[in-house]
Write an enzyme that holds these catalytic residues in place. Structure first.
Site, PDB file in Angstrom:
ATOM      1  N   GLU A 180       0.786  -1.013   0.112  1.00 55.35           N
ATOM      2  CA  GLU A 180      -0.024  -0.106   0.176  1.00 55.35           C
ATOM      3  C   GLU A 180       0.686   1.354  -0.019  1.00 55.35           C
ATOM      4  O   GLU A 180       0.896   2.159   1.038  1.00 55.35           O
ATOM      5  CB  GLU A 180      -0.993  -0.034   1.337  1.00 55.35           C
ATOM      6  N   GLU A 381      -5.190  -8.483   0.968  1.00 57.28           N
ATOM      7  CA  GLU A 381      -5.734  -8.222   2.282  1.00 57.28           C
ATOM      8  C   GLU A 381      -7.409  -8.057   1.749  1.00 57.28           C
ATOM      9  O   GLU A 381      -7.031  -7.486   0.828  1.00 57.28           O
ATOM     10  CB  GLU A 381      -4.983  -6.781   2.266  1.00 57.28           C
TER      11      GLU A 381
END
Ligand code: FCB
Length: 482
Positions: A180, A381
């Site tokens: 991320e 995720e």
């Protein structure tokens, strides 16, 4: 009937149905990150990270806690691997702590740190679980004091990647370079909500470029070291919608899509930065000056694309009122747009909208935007926090009754599988797996220990682990595969 009151047979039936839908080869896994679970921040020769410093600053973490102990995974590694073995997962996504492997971010490897991950990887393999190692899940060595604002950090990162590749390259199944970069850039450098705590707004953009460059250089380092595993990056995608069809809302929604999604995916998959909507071009001037050689490095071919999905974003023009789900920073309120609520959806404990359909949208957007340039996709995720405390009288073997999490995970898995089905919105995408965030309740960054994402409950005083009902449900899904 409320979800809570449905009989056991309902959940068992759903688990079986879902298990039967999971295609052969699709990997089910769980995910964690070093800083959120390991603790032992001063043991085994580990150096300091920006997150150590940040958590020890007053007022940064909602409940005033640190991750010095976290879930004590450093000392409970075998117990945690056993939990995963009993669950039956195919894959475990964890992160390597940069300052544990290369304290200070320079020089040779730290023997004790490497030995810790050696043991983890060997125990996983012995349990038949494929190790997916993330090189960077936010814990930059503190000594690299400019962090991602400095181009040199990208070179340091590649150097560390090479060390990790030499140590574990024969056994890691999948490598994720960076987790991320959007969150690091936005929360860490633009808004000051995460370490290192800078609130630079658009001046944070060099941190985006340097992470992407670090990603590309790390891919090169892993390939040079001859790792046997597959290589990818993990981006968090949030499909963006304007709050209304007013021109202003539409324009700011397009801007937010660029900031949150496209800046991090376009260079990796297409070798170029996206064009911002006309009135905002100037804000992205730094990308116009980028050397084309950097873009060639950044767009090195990948074996898979890691997708994290939590929720979609609804954007409206005008500054926000200041009460966003995770405590809005002053910097955020100074922006000319804001995130709006999604009243039509339920919410997680964090206040995040529960919108499984948008996971399908996120995958479809990947296909529509990147077409043949999109490698196989792995959901690295997905999950939700719910305030599931252990009941006062719970027996140690009695699961926490987190049916809301079971619904969340079931609905998201179904949405992903529906999307890539032959008649789905993202048909043609080679979707290869889903990792539940998270195995354990853990240290949730700026929210401290207030958000429990685990399928295993952790008592943060005793460190006792108690599988929740969602753990049993996931085990049933896994066991029901044909
Ligand atoms: C993601 C992070 C992960 C965790 C979840 C809830 O953005 O990658 O570490 O905090 O959110």
């Amino acid at each position: 009937m409320s979800a809570q009151r449905r009989p056991d047979s309902h959940w068992r039936e759903r688990a079986r149905e879902l298990g039967e839908r999971i295609p052969p080869g699709f990997r089910l896994g769980v995910a964690t990150a070093a800083f959120q679970i390991e603790g032992a921040t001063h043991e085994g020769g580990r150096g300091e990270s920006v997150w150590d410093a940040f958590t020890h600053q007053r007022g940064r973490i909602l409940d005033g806690t640190t991750a010095d102990v976290a879930t004590d995974h450093y000392h409970r590694l075998s117990e945690d691997v056993r939990l995963m073995a009993d669950l039956g997962v195919d894959s475990y996504r964890f992160s390597l702590s940069w300052p544990r492997i290369q304290p200070g971010g320079r020089g040779g490897g730290n023997r004790e740190g490497i030995a810790f991950y050696d043991r983890l990887i060997d125990e996983l393999l012995a349990a038949g679980i494929r190790p997916m190692a993330t090189l960077y899940h936010w814990d930059t060595p503190l000594e690299l004091s400019e962090g991602w604002l400095s181009r040199d950090t990208a070179r340091r990162f590649a150097d560390y990647a090479f060390l990790a590749a030499e140590a574990f390259g024969d056994r890691v199944d999948s490598w994720v370079t960076i987790n991320e970069p959007a969150t690091v850039t936005l929360n860490g450098y633009a808004l000051g909500l995460h370490a290192p705590g800078h609130a630079l707004l658009f001046d944070a953009l060099p941190a985006a470029h340097h992470q992407l460059l670090g990603h590309g250089l790390a891919v090169g380092a892993l390939r040079d070291a001859g790792v046997s595993g597959r290589i990818g990056i993990t981006n968090v995608h949030s499909p963006v919608e304007p709050a209304t069809d007013r021109e202003e809302d539409v324009m700011f929604a397009a801007l937010f899509d660029v900031i949150h999604n496209r800046i991090f995916a376009d260079p990796v998959l297409l070798g170029r930065y996206p064009e911002a909507p006309e009135p905002f071009r100037e804000l992205f001037g730094v990308f116009d000056a980028v050397d084309p050689d950097d873009l060639a490095v950044i767009s090195a071919p990948l074996d898979f694309y890691g997708l994290n999905y939590y929720f979609p974003s609804r954007i409206a023009a005008g500054a926000g009122a200041g009460d966003s789900p995770d405590g809005e920073a002053a910097a955020m309120r100074s922006l000319p747009f804001h995130l709006e609520e999604w009243p039509e959806f339920g919410r997680t404990g964090f206040g995040w909208p529960i919108a499984p359909g948008y996971l399908g949208v996120a995958i479809a957007e990947l296909r529509d935007r990147y077409a043949d340039a999109l490698p196989p996709v792995v959901i690295t995720e997905g999950g939700a926090s719910f305030p599931t405390a252990l009941a006062e009288d719970a027996r140690p073997d009695e699961p926490v009754d987190d049916v809301a999490r079971i619904e969340y995970l079931g609905d998201h898995l179904v949405a992903a599988l529906d999307a890539v089905a032959p008649d789905g919105a993202a048909s043609g995408v080679d979707l290869q797996g889903y990792h539940v965030w998270s195995l354990l309740d853990n240290f949730e960054w700026a929210a401290g220990y207030t958000q429990r994402f685990g399928i295993v409950h952790v008592d943060f005083d005793t460190q006792d682990r108690t599988p929740k009902r969602s753990y049993g449900w996931l085990r049933e899904v896994i066991a029901s595969r044909t």
